[in-house]
Design an enzyme around this catalytic site. Structure first.
Site, short mmCIF file in Angstrom:
data_model
loop_
_atom_site.label_atom_id
_atom_site.label_comp_id
_atom_site.label_asym_id
_atom_site.label_seq_id
_atom_site.Cartn_x
_atom_site.Cartn_y
_atom_site.Cartn_z
N PHE A 57 105.43 6.86 108.90
CA PHE A 57 105.67 7.09 107.48
C PHE A 57 104.35 6.98 106.74
CE2 PHE A 57 106.47 5.26 103.24
CZ PHE A 57 107.18 6.32 102.69
N GLU A 60 97.40 5.65 100.49
CA GLU A 60 96.16 6.43 100.47
C GLU A 60 94.98 5.51 100.17
OE1 GLU A 60 96.53 9.70 97.77
OE2 GLU A 60 98.30 10.54 98.77
N GLY A 89 93.13 5.32 97.69
CA GLY A 89 93.18 4.85 96.31
C GLY A 89 94.57 4.51 95.83
N GLN A 142 94.98 -25.98 114.27
CA GLN A 142 94.23 -27.21 114.03
C GLN A 142 94.67 -28.33 114.95
OE1 GLN A 142 91.74 -27.14 111.94
NE2 GLN A 142 91.12 -29.27 111.97
N GLU A 190 103.66 -3.79 103.48
CA GLU A 190 105.01 -3.70 102.90
C GLU A 190 105.11 -4.45 101.58
OE1 GLU A 190 106.61 -1.63 104.46
OE2 GLU A 190 105.85 -1.72 106.51
N THR A 237 102.04 -6.48 98.94
CA THR A 237 101.17 -7.66 98.97
C THR A 237 101.82 -8.85 98.26
OG1 THR A 237 100.12 -7.07 96.87
CG2 THR A 237 99.13 -6.16 98.88
N GLU A 250 100.64 -10.32 95.79
CA GLU A 250 100.50 -10.10 94.35
C GLU A 250 101.61 -9.20 93.81
OE1 GLU A 250 97.14 -11.77 96.12
OE2 GLU A 250 98.01 -9.81 96.62
#
Length: 387
Positions: free
Chosen positions: A126, A130, A132, A337, A364, A366, A368
């Site tokens: 899929f 892009e 940008g 760790q 899928e 972020t 944010e």
């Protein structure tokens, strides 16, 4: 309030767990050895063989409707299965699957693209992202210009999963720039590799890698439009949305297995005359990991239940994706760790997970973007706190 799994859910989960233990986990050493030699950990023919073994157990096409030979499982069961698969680094997935938006294909397209993909004789990818237009998917630039009964595609897609192996791509391109992608200006096309696009491998910090897809005057017949002209962005969002509860489901399995390894190591590794698990620093890392793991499990199962109940799953799925992706990064970091220098080597799966799960906070959608969706839903009153 009953949080117990049903008998059916428990039986299916346990069957998958048994398959993973008997058929997949024994391959881990081979996968790690091959990856250290910069070879594919699991070859395509080996994957196909495992998928056929699973098919004999009845596991084929988890999300594929029964009319196409699949299981048509509800989201909660799919989530439980993805969790079990997450417990191994072997890149296995059950066969019989196809991109969810391929079911929008017409009858002729189903014969050419959907059914062979379900059977595993064709591989798809899929392509919407892009250079940008990542998180801002509506900013796609790839153009599709109509020329008689054909469309001419020009542009580049990037970070495309399966892009190096696929023999056809589901490509979203701009067909009417004046409308904008969100308002009907983008269309999805089914584009065979033989039509002229090429792929270029992208090296990442993880194993394998995505691809850039290059389109230079690629001619696509109108019969290869998926859905309707102008429906491309809508289909793209449906494709992306499905991963927002399956990704954190997989993350839970990784975190479970990693935490089990940490417990075993903390009980047996001794320093200064006692097991390191007696040290408060180790105990707190284990405790924090368990709390975060169980919190993620509840968010993910709630998101899957929301899908099954027919409600809008976007808010719940965004919370599950955001928290689950960060949880598994935290847990794997602590487990590395706890293992010290040995955890940093490529002899164990821990450092491999460390590289792998960093992607979960990016693809899928972020972190944010998930925070944007969650806060926007609350601020605009699309959802209410506590409901």
């Amino acid at each position: 309030m009953d949080f117990a799994l049903s008998d059916e859910e428990r039986a299916i989960r346990d069957t998958v767990r048994s398959f993973v233990v008997k058929e997949i986990l024994p391959l881990e050493d081979t996968v790690l050895r091959r990856e250290r030699a910069h070879e594919p950990g699991l070859r395509l023919e080996e994957l196909r063989e495992l998928q056929q073994k699973a098919r004999k157990f009845g596991f084929w096409g988890l999300a594929t409707p029964e009319e196409y030979g699949g299981m048509g499982l509800p989201a909660v069961l799919q989530s439980l299965i993805w969790t079990e698969l997450g417990r191994t680094i072997v890149p296995f997935r059950f066969g019989g699957e196809a991109d969810n938006i391929l079911f929008f294909a017409n009858d002729a397209q189903k014969e050419e693209f959907l059914l062979p993909t379900i059977e595993g004789t064709r591989i798809s990818c899929f392509a919407i992202t892009e250079p940008g237009a990542g998180s801002d998917a509506a900013n796609i630039k790839m153009s599709a210009r109509q020329d008689g009964d054909d469309w001419i595609l020009n542009g580049e897609k990037t970070f495309i999963t399966n892009g190096n192996e696929a023999d056809f791509a589901i490509v979203v391109a701009v067909t009417d720039r004046s409308l904008g992608a969100r308002k009907g200006g983008a269309t999805a096309f089914l584009v065979d590799r033989s039509m002229g696009w090429r792929s270029e491998f992208i090296q990442t910090m993880g194993e394998g890698g995505p691809a850039s897809l290059i389109f230079e005057d690629v001619r696509v017949p109108s019969r290869n439009i998926l859905g309707a002209v102008g429906q491309g962005f809508e289909l793209g969002m449906q494709w992306i949305g499905k991963g927002r509860y399956t990704i954190p489901s997989h993350a839970i399995g990784i975190a479970e297995r990693a935490l089990e390894m940490a417990l075993d190591h903390a009980r047996t590794r001794e320093t200064f005359g006692r097991a390191i698990g007696e040290n408060q620093a180790i105990q707190w890392m284990i405790a924090d990991s368990e709390v975060e793991l169980e919190a993620a499990r509840m968010l993910v199962l709630r998101a899957a239940w929301t899908v099954d109940s027919g409600r809008d799953p976007r808010h719940a799925s965004s919370m599950a994706k955001l928290y689950g992706a960060n949880m598994v990064n935290n847990v794997v970091d602590r487990v590395l760790q706890i293992h010290g220098g040995m955890g940093y080597t490529r002899e164990l799966p821990i450092e491999r997970w460390y590289r792998q799960v960093r992607l979960y906070r990016i693809f899928e959608g972020t972190d944010e973007m998930q925070r944007l969706i969650i806060s926007r839903d609350l601020l605009r009153g699309y959802t209410m706190i506590g409901l």
